[in-house]
Design a protein around this motif. Structure first.
Motif, mmCIF file in Angstrom:
data_model
loop_
_atom_site.group_PDB
_atom_site.id
_atom_site.type_symbol
_atom_site.label_atom_id
_atom_site.label_comp_id
_atom_site.label_asym_id
_atom_site.label_seq_id
_atom_site.Cartn_x
_atom_site.Cartn_y
_atom_site.Cartn_z
ATOM 1 N N HIS A 42 3.291 -9.047 9.219
ATOM 2 C CA HIS A 42 3.025 -10.260 8.432
ATOM 3 C C HIS A 42 1.826 -11.036 8.955
ATOM 4 O O HIS A 42 1.371 -11.978 8.314
ATOM 5 N N ASP A 43 1.286 -10.641 10.122
ATOM 6 C CA ASP A 43 0.197 -11.392 10.745
ATOM 7 C C ASP A 43 -1.163 -10.711 10.640
ATOM 8 O O ASP A 43 -2.129 -11.172 11.233
ATOM 9 N N LEU A 44 -1.269 -9.615 9.891
ATOM 10 C CA LEU A 44 -2.556 -8.933 9.746
ATOM 11 C C LEU A 44 -3.456 -9.770 8.835
ATOM 12 O O LEU A 44 -3.116 -10.023 7.679
ATOM 13 N N PRO A 45 -4.619 -10.225 9.362
ATOM 14 C CA PRO A 45 -5.492 -11.086 8.551
ATOM 15 C C PRO A 45 -5.958 -10.403 7.267
ATOM 16 O O PRO A 45 -6.267 -9.213 7.264
ATOM 17 N N ASP A 46 -6.011 -11.169 6.189
ATOM 18 C CA ASP A 46 -6.552 -10.738 4.901
ATOM 19 C C ASP A 46 -5.792 -9.591 4.239
ATOM 20 O O ASP A 46 -6.331 -8.908 3.376
ATOM 21 N N HIS A 47 -4.552 -9.353 4.660
ATOM 22 C CA HIS A 47 -3.743 -8.307 4.051
ATOM 23 C C HIS A 47 -2.317 -8.797 3.880
ATOM 24 O O HIS A 47 -1.794 -9.512 4.726
ATOM 25 N N GLU A 48 -1.719 -8.384 2.774
ATOM 26 C CA GLU A 48 -0.326 -8.727 2.494
ATOM 27 C C GLU A 48 0.540 -7.499 2.735
ATOM 28 O O GLU A 48 0.299 -6.431 2.167
ATOM 29 N N PHE A 49 1.545 -7.646 3.587
ATOM 30 C CA PHE A 49 2.461 -6.548 3.860
ATOM 31 C C PHE A 49 3.280 -6.246 2.614
ATOM 32 O O PHE A 49 3.818 -7.143 1.976
ATOM 33 N N CYS A 50 3.386 -4.964 2.252
ATOM 34 C CA CYS A 50 4.146 -4.555 1.069
ATOM 35 C C CYS A 50 5.459 -3.884 1.457
ATOM 36 O O CYS A 50 6.521 -4.306 1.023
ATOM 37 N N ASN A 51 5.367 -2.816 2.239
ATOM 38 C CA ASN A 51 6.566 -2.052 2.571
ATOM 39 C C ASN A 51 6.282 -1.083 3.707
ATOM 40 O O ASN A 51 5.152 -0.945 4.150
#
Length: 139
Positions: A42-51
């Motif tokens: 959940h903390d990766l910049p500029d990316h949304e965690f999906c699955n």
């Protein structure tokens, strides 16, 4: 990239990272290649965690890759060779060549942008490969 846990994290915009473990709260953790830091998904910049996705082909064994070479194209279109260090085999029989990158990390050369081919000098059709025309034109 090989996932030590057997899971990959999928992000939007599309990005796939191997899960290195889980934190105390149970969230998947990856290693950010840009910073070398461990992050929850959940903390990766500029990316949304999906699955998470289960890696379907875990590696079963590694064998030395005596004399195998990877051919790459440099920026001028000239060929250069890098030795294959090992072949990784999956349970379903797939083989993956492994080389060391500039940092000494093990990588699949086929995932690199300037990859041309893998070859062995004892092959009946062995020759020093030339760069295909479509690669020369793109440089």
């Amino acid at each position: 990239m090989h996932s030590p846990t057997g899971w990959n994290a999928i992000f939007k915009p599309y990005r796939q990272e191997p899960v290195a473990g889980w934190d105390e709260a149970g969230y998947p953790v990856i290693v950010d290649a840009a910073t070398g830091r461990r992050l929850t998904v959940h903390d990766l910049p500029d990316h949304e965690f999906c699955n998470l996705e289960l890696v379907r082909h875990s590696f079963m064994t590694a064998l030395p890759a005596n004399d195998w070479q990877v051919v790459f194209a440099d920026n001028d279109g000239a060929a250069f060779h890098v030795p294959v260090l090992a072949w990784l085999f999956t349970a379903d029989g797939r083989a993956t060549p492994v080389i060391a990158d500039a940092d000494g990390s093990a990588v699949d050369p086929r995932e690199l942008g300037n990859f041309v081919q893998v070859w062995h000098p004892s092959s009946p059709t062995a020759r020093i490969p030339s760069i295909p025309a479509h690669l020369k034109e793109s440089n």
